[in-house]
Design a protein around this motif. Sequence first.
Motif, mmCIF file in Angstrom:
data_model
loop_
_atom_site.group_PDB
_atom_site.id
_atom_site.type_symbol
_atom_site.label_atom_id
_atom_site.label_comp_id
_atom_site.label_asym_id
_atom_site.label_seq_id
_atom_site.Cartn_x
_atom_site.Cartn_y
_atom_site.Cartn_z
ATOM 1 N N GLU A 74 0.773 -1.215 -0.112
ATOM 2 C CA GLU A 74 0.074 -0.061 0.065
ATOM 3 C C GLU A 74 0.972 1.321 -0.050
ATOM 4 O OE1 GLU A 74 -3.138 0.126 2.882
ATOM 5 O OE2 GLU A 74 -3.892 -2.058 2.431
ATOM 6 N N GLY A 75 0.347 2.234 -0.769
ATOM 7 C CA GLY A 75 0.954 3.587 -0.698
ATOM 8 C C GLY A 75 2.268 3.557 -1.611
ATOM 9 N N LYS A 76 1.889 2.688 -2.618
ATOM 10 C CA LYS A 76 2.949 2.980 -3.617
ATOM 11 C C LYS A 76 2.565 2.746 -5.003
ATOM 12 C CE LYS A 76 6.507 0.020 -1.031
ATOM 13 N NZ LYS A 76 7.517 -1.043 -1.047
ATOM 14 N N GLY A 77 1.302 3.313 -5.151
ATOM 15 C CA GLY A 77 0.462 3.206 -6.315
ATOM 16 C C GLY A 77 0.160 1.928 -7.146
ATOM 17 N N VAL A 78 0.206 0.864 -6.473
ATOM 18 C CA VAL A 78 -0.134 -0.254 -7.101
ATOM 19 C C VAL A 78 -1.881 -0.206 -7.289
ATOM 20 C CG1 VAL A 78 -0.218 -2.843 -6.438
ATOM 21 C CG2 VAL A 78 1.837 -1.455 -6.176
ATOM 22 N N GLY A 79 -2.647 0.002 -6.330
ATOM 23 C CA GLY A 79 -3.872 0.045 -6.312
ATOM 24 C C GLY A 79 -4.536 0.853 -7.495
ATOM 25 N N THR A 80 -3.781 2.242 -7.371
ATOM 26 C CA THR A 80 -4.054 3.121 -8.274
ATOM 27 C C THR A 80 -3.789 2.741 -9.806
ATOM 28 O OG1 THR A 80 -3.862 5.058 -6.484
ATOM 29 C CG2 THR A 80 -3.705 5.501 -9.138
ATOM 30 N N ALA A 81 -2.787 2.237 -10.146
ATOM 31 C CA ALA A 81 -2.257 1.908 -11.392
ATOM 32 C C ALA A 81 -3.475 0.728 -11.969
ATOM 33 C CB ALA A 81 -1.011 1.099 -11.445
ATOM 34 N N LEU A 82 -3.873 -0.465 -10.969
ATOM 35 C CA LEU A 82 -4.503 -1.184 -11.170
ATOM 36 C C LEU A 82 -6.115 -0.851 -11.469
ATOM 37 C CD1 LEU A 82 -3.416 -3.977 -8.698
ATOM 38 C CD2 LEU A 82 -3.175 -4.107 -11.101
ATOM 39 N N LEU A 83 -6.553 0.196 -10.669
ATOM 40 C CA LEU A 83 -7.680 0.775 -11.116
ATOM 41 C C LEU A 83 -7.811 1.867 -12.127
ATOM 42 C CD1 LEU A 83 -10.452 1.485 -9.756
ATOM 43 C CD2 LEU A 83 -9.558 3.472 -8.710
ATOM 44 N N LYS A 84 -6.823 2.214 -12.448
ATOM 45 C CA LYS A 84 -6.495 3.043 -13.902
ATOM 46 C C LYS A 84 -6.725 2.083 -15.165
ATOM 47 C CE LYS A 84 -4.155 7.201 -12.440
ATOM 48 N NZ LYS A 84 -3.182 7.876 -12.566
ATOM 49 N N GLU A 85 -6.316 0.655 -14.998
ATOM 50 C CA GLU A 85 -6.428 -0.119 -16.143
ATOM 51 C C GLU A 85 -7.685 -0.630 -16.246
ATOM 52 O OE1 GLU A 85 -4.328 -1.533 -18.460
ATOM 53 O OE2 GLU A 85 -2.961 0.363 -17.808
ATOM 54 N N VAL A 86 -8.444 -0.762 -15.209
ATOM 55 C CA VAL A 86 -9.685 -1.132 -15.075
ATOM 56 C C VAL A 86 -10.696 -0.413 -15.827
ATOM 57 C CG1 VAL A 86 -12.005 -1.713 -13.980
ATOM 58 C CG2 VAL A 86 -9.721 -3.058 -13.536
ATOM 59 N N GLU A 87 -10.504 1.089 -15.338
ATOM 60 C CA GLU A 87 -11.294 2.105 -15.938
ATOM 61 C C GLU A 87 -11.069 2.380 -17.600
ATOM 62 O OE1 GLU A 87 -10.207 5.552 -13.390
ATOM 63 O OE2 GLU A 87 -11.409 4.925 -12.015
ATOM 64 N N LYS A 88 -9.596 2.249 -18.092
ATOM 65 C CA LYS A 88 -9.431 2.123 -19.314
ATOM 66 C C LYS A 88 -10.372 0.902 -20.068
ATOM 67 C CE LYS A 88 -4.787 2.768 -19.166
ATOM 68 N NZ LYS A 88 -3.328 2.477 -19.605
ATOM 69 N N LYS A 89 -10.264 -0.230 -19.341
ATOM 70 C CA LYS A 89 -10.961 -1.278 -20.032
ATOM 71 C C LYS A 89 -12.465 -0.794 -20.162
ATOM 72 C CE LYS A 89 -12.102 -5.662 -21.377
ATOM 73 N NZ LYS A 89 -11.624 -6.107 -22.473
ATOM 74 N N ALA A 90 -13.049 -0.514 -19.153
ATOM 75 C CA ALA A 90 -14.501 0.129 -19.042
ATOM 76 C C ALA A 90 -14.945 1.029 -20.227
ATOM 77 C CB ALA A 90 -14.862 0.709 -17.582
#
Length: 158
Positions: A74-90
């Motif tokens: 946590e706190g290293k941008g991992v969750g944010t990067a994964l969320l951005k990929e899902v938003e791109k997919k959407a």
Amino acid sequence: MPVAAIHEGIRGLVGRFFEEHWGSPEMVISSGVFDCSQLDGYVWLNEAEEIVGLITYQIRGEELEIISLDSIEEGKGVGTALLKEVEKKARYSHCLRITLITTNDNLSALRFYQKRGYVLSQLLTNAVSKARERKPEIPLIGKDGIPIRDELRLEKFL
């Protein structure tokens, strides 16, 4: 980039991740019962090819529902990067909104998603009690000693 789509070659690794961190790949929430090891999603692998972040989702019509999001670092941008990929997919899949469900005790998830434009859209009172009928190993007490009772739905319109 360390984010990669889940593919058949790493499904076993994904399944082991859910066993280790959730006790089972089965996710029981108001929108359904899911085998997270079989869902589409993205992983963040470290140099040793171990999962340090994982997101799964399901697309139904014009809605993408995030089923799980885990970040070991946590706190290293991992969750944010994964969320951005899902938003791109959407967006690529012509979805109009993204939804997700979390529990009332998960204050870090509520903070994380709201900071990224998601809004609370529904309170599902006592939904976790119903989920325990199917999956009794769901704990009674969660983070910070908060009783786990309710589900909260969040959404973001694209």
